[in-house]
Each structure stands twice: as structure tokens, then as C-alpha cells.
Scaffold this motif. Sequence first.
Motif, mmCIF file in Angstrom:
data_model
loop_
_atom_site.group_PDB
_atom_site.id
_atom_site.type_symbol
_atom_site.label_atom_id
_atom_site.label_comp_id
_atom_site.label_asym_id
_atom_site.label_seq_id
_atom_site.Cartn_x
_atom_site.Cartn_y
_atom_site.Cartn_z
ATOM 1 N N LEU A 17 -12.360 28.918 -30.762
ATOM 2 C CA LEU A 17 -12.817 27.745 -30.012
ATOM 3 C C LEU A 17 -12.061 26.500 -30.445
ATOM 4 O O LEU A 17 -11.638 25.689 -29.606
ATOM 5 N N TYR A 18 -11.857 26.350 -31.751
ATOM 6 C CA TYR A 18 -11.116 25.199 -32.276
ATOM 7 C C TYR A 18 -9.682 25.190 -31.755
ATOM 8 O O TYR A 18 -9.179 24.144 -31.316
ATOM 9 N N LEU A 19 -9.015 26.342 -31.781
ATOM 10 C CA LEU A 19 -7.629 26.423 -31.316
ATOM 11 C C LEU A 19 -7.527 26.141 -29.819
ATOM 12 O O LEU A 19 -6.580 25.496 -29.354
ATOM 13 N N ARG A 26 -4.583 18.012 -26.641
ATOM 14 C CA ARG A 26 -3.466 17.809 -27.564
ATOM 15 C C ARG A 26 -3.308 16.351 -27.976
ATOM 16 O O ARG A 26 -2.757 16.050 -29.035
ATOM 17 N N GLU A 27 -3.785 15.451 -27.127
ATOM 18 C CA GLU A 27 -3.654 14.026 -27.451
ATOM 19 C C GLU A 27 -4.696 13.567 -28.474
ATOM 20 O O GLU A 27 -4.601 12.473 -29.021
ATOM 21 N N ARG A 28 -5.681 14.399 -28.702
ATOM 22 C CA ARG A 28 -6.735 14.060 -29.652
ATOM 23 C C ARG A 28 -6.390 14.560 -31.052
ATOM 24 O O ARG A 28 -5.574 15.455 -31.236
ATOM 25 N N SER A 29 -7.069 13.986 -32.043
ATOM 26 C CA SER A 29 -6.828 14.362 -33.440
ATOM 27 C C SER A 29 -7.465 15.709 -33.750
ATOM 28 O O SER A 29 -8.335 16.199 -33.013
ATOM 29 N N ALA A 30 -7.062 16.271 -34.898
ATOM 30 C CA ALA A 30 -7.651 17.533 -35.340
ATOM 31 C C ALA A 30 -9.140 17.357 -35.621
ATOM 32 O O ALA A 30 -9.943 18.255 -35.347
ATOM 33 N N CYS A 34 -12.323 19.424 -34.169
ATOM 34 C CA CYS A 34 -13.218 20.090 -35.121
ATOM 35 C C CYS A 34 -14.659 19.631 -34.915
ATOM 36 O O CYS A 34 -15.600 20.430 -35.001
ATOM 37 N N ARG A 35 -14.831 18.352 -34.619
ATOM 38 C CA ARG A 35 -16.182 17.835 -34.376
ATOM 39 C C ARG A 35 -16.765 18.359 -33.069
ATOM 40 O O ARG A 35 -17.981 18.479 -32.937
ATOM 41 N N LEU A 36 -15.915 18.678 -32.113
ATOM 42 C CA LEU A 36 -16.401 19.329 -30.898
ATOM 43 C C LEU A 36 -16.938 20.724 -31.223
ATOM 44 O O LEU A 36 -17.951 21.167 -30.661
ATOM 45 N N VAL A 37 -16.256 21.419 -32.126
ATOM 46 C CA VAL A 37 -16.740 22.723 -32.590
ATOM 47 C C VAL A 37 -18.071 22.545 -33.317
ATOM 48 O O VAL A 37 -19.021 23.314 -33.109
ATOM 49 N N THR A 38 -18.146 21.520 -34.171
ATOM 50 C CA THR A 38 -19.380 21.239 -34.906
ATOM 51 C C THR A 38 -20.526 20.933 -33.957
ATOM 52 O O THR A 38 -21.658 21.401 -34.156
ATOM 53 N N LEU A 39 -20.245 20.154 -32.929
ATOM 54 C CA LEU A 39 -21.255 19.838 -31.921
ATOM 55 C C LEU A 39 -21.718 21.099 -31.202
ATOM 56 O O LEU A 39 -22.931 21.297 -30.988
ATOM 57 N N SER A 40 -20.774 21.951 -30.834
ATOM 58 C CA SER A 40 -21.109 23.209 -30.152
ATOM 59 C C SER A 40 -21.981 24.094 -31.040
ATOM 60 O O SER A 40 -22.982 24.667 -30.573
ATOM 61 N N ALA A 140 -22.507 12.607 -32.155
ATOM 62 C CA ALA A 140 -22.512 11.608 -31.075
ATOM 63 C C ALA A 140 -22.148 10.229 -31.618
ATOM 64 O O ALA A 140 -21.413 9.472 -30.974
ATOM 65 N N ARG A 141 -22.647 9.890 -32.807
ATOM 66 C CA ARG A 141 -22.310 8.607 -33.437
ATOM 67 C C ARG A 141 -20.802 8.496 -33.655
ATOM 68 O O ARG A 141 -20.198 7.455 -33.392
ATOM 69 N N TRP A 142 -20.213 9.579 -34.141
ATOM 70 C CA TRP A 142 -18.776 9.560 -34.423
ATOM 71 C C TRP A 142 -17.977 9.408 -33.131
ATOM 72 O O TRP A 142 -17.036 8.614 -33.066
ATOM 73 N N PHE A 143 -18.345 10.156 -32.088
ATOM 74 C CA PHE A 143 -17.622 10.074 -30.824
ATOM 75 C C PHE A 143 -17.789 8.702 -30.175
ATOM 76 O O PHE A 143 -16.849 8.185 -29.567
ATOM 77 N N LEU A 144 -18.977 8.113 -30.297
ATOM 78 C CA LEU A 144 -19.193 6.778 -29.750
ATOM 79 C C LEU A 144 -18.293 5.757 -30.443
ATOM 80 O O LEU A 144 -17.785 4.833 -29.801
ATOM 81 N N ARG A 145 -18.103 5.934 -31.748
ATOM 82 C CA ARG A 145 -17.187 5.047 -32.473
ATOM 83 C C ARG A 145 -15.762 5.190 -31.943
ATOM 84 O O ARG A 145 -15.037 4.198 -31.773
ATOM 85 N N GLN A 146 -15.352 6.415 -31.694
ATOM 86 C CA GLN A 146 -13.979 6.670 -31.264
ATOM 87 C C GLN A 146 -13.673 6.074 -29.895
ATOM 88 O O GLN A 146 -12.546 5.655 -29.637
ATOM 89 N N VAL A 147 -14.676 6.039 -29.021
ATOM 90 C CA VAL A 147 -14.449 5.526 -27.668
ATOM 91 C C VAL A 147 -14.906 4.079 -27.513
ATOM 92 O O VAL A 147 -14.909 3.538 -26.408
#
Length: 234
Positions: A17-19, A26-30, A34-40, A140-147
Motif C-alpha cells: 500500500l505504501y509503495l 510522487r509529488e508528495r513526501s515519503a 506513510c501517514r496515509l498508510v497509518t490513517l488507513s 488529520a491534524r498533520w494533514f491539515l497543517r500540510q495544506v
Amino acid sequence: MLVLCTVLCSVLGWLTLYLLLCAAFRERSAEWNCRLVTLSHGILIVLLTAYVVFIDGPWPLTHAGSENTELQVLSLCVCLGYFLFDLSWCLLHRSEGPVMLAHHAASILGILLTLWLGSSGCETCGVIFGSELTNPLLQARWFLRQVGLYETVLGDLVDVLFISLFAGVRVGVGTAMFYCQLTSPRPALLMKLGGVVMYVLAWVFMVDIARFGYKKSKMKYRRWKERTLRESQD
């Protein structure tokens, strides 16, 4: 052997899933991927352990130390595979501090011990449910910071829900579960010692979260006071 194969499939599943996410974004950071995997994982394991704890049973507050069920074992294997993946990723990227790494290590050892002993699956799933319930909000807190949306009403709402759930479930209900495990004659001594470690870590996180909540509330109040003063002067 079946448990080992299930854990390996879980590790490969989260890695795959991570890969796939890395290839899709690809434009996003590792860390983003990884946090998308953590969220899932957080959403999946909360739903799975909620079914185990509240529907399939047995109830962890009254059956601590009971024999593991097949669904409990499946839940633990899925979770163990994720923690092995995430701990490896954190060590590789050096993204977490010692407290979070200790939490990951304690979780892995606790799940391994539960699978090895063949008992205490109900309270271990209960701990996982309580621990992961706040995880989607944390991500969600982390993603809100990023956007750039963290300093909004939505960000405040996520923080309030996160702090409330952590205090109410992980510390409040966690204290009751910890007491039941310690006073029950069924759980093995090693499981009780593991419970002590997880409970102490929960309070370490709770202290950090309380400090964060206090600082943010103080900052919000200061901003409100300054804005009110400016409006009165105008």
C-alpha cells in the motif's frame, strides 16, 4: 505457522500500500504517504477491534486473560504487521523520538506475547482499540497543517476531539481496563507487566497532550483578547 504467515502477509500488505501511494503521489513526501498508510490502518483496526470487543466478545473488563479467539488473532496479526512496517519506516527515516519508538516496541512485544501465550487477546484488542481510536484525528491534524488549514475552526475541532477522546478513552477507560487486568487472576504475569508499561506510556502522552492543550488555549485566548482590544479601539 498460520499466525506467522498472516503476520508476513500483513507486513507485505502495508508495504505494498505504501509503495502504491508513493507511485500515485510522487509529488508528495515519503512521510505524507506513510501517514496515509497509518490513517488507513487506524480506520481498519478501529473497526476490526470494535467488532471484536463490542460484538464478538468476550468483554475485556470481565474476561481478561481468556483464551484467544480466531478473530482476535486475526486482528492482532494485522496490527502487528503494521507496527513492524511502521517501526522499520521510522527507524529508516529517523522520524520519531524515543517515546514513540518505545510505544511501537512495547506494542509489538505485547502483541507477540499475546499470540505466543494464546490468551489475553480480548484485553489486548481493547487496548489497541483505545490506542488507535484517536489515530485518525492525529493524522488529520498533520494533514491539515500540510495544506494550511490547521489554524481554522476545523483544526480546533479536530484538536478538541483528539484531546477529549484520548483523555476519556485511553486514560479514563484505560484505567478501568488496567485495574481489571491487574486484579484478575487469569492474565499471565508478563501480560500484567506489559499492561503497566502501556499504561505508563499512555500517561506520558497524556501529560504532553495536556501541555499542548494548555498552550494552545492560552494562545487562542491571547489572540481573542488582542482582537477584541483592537475592535474596541476602532
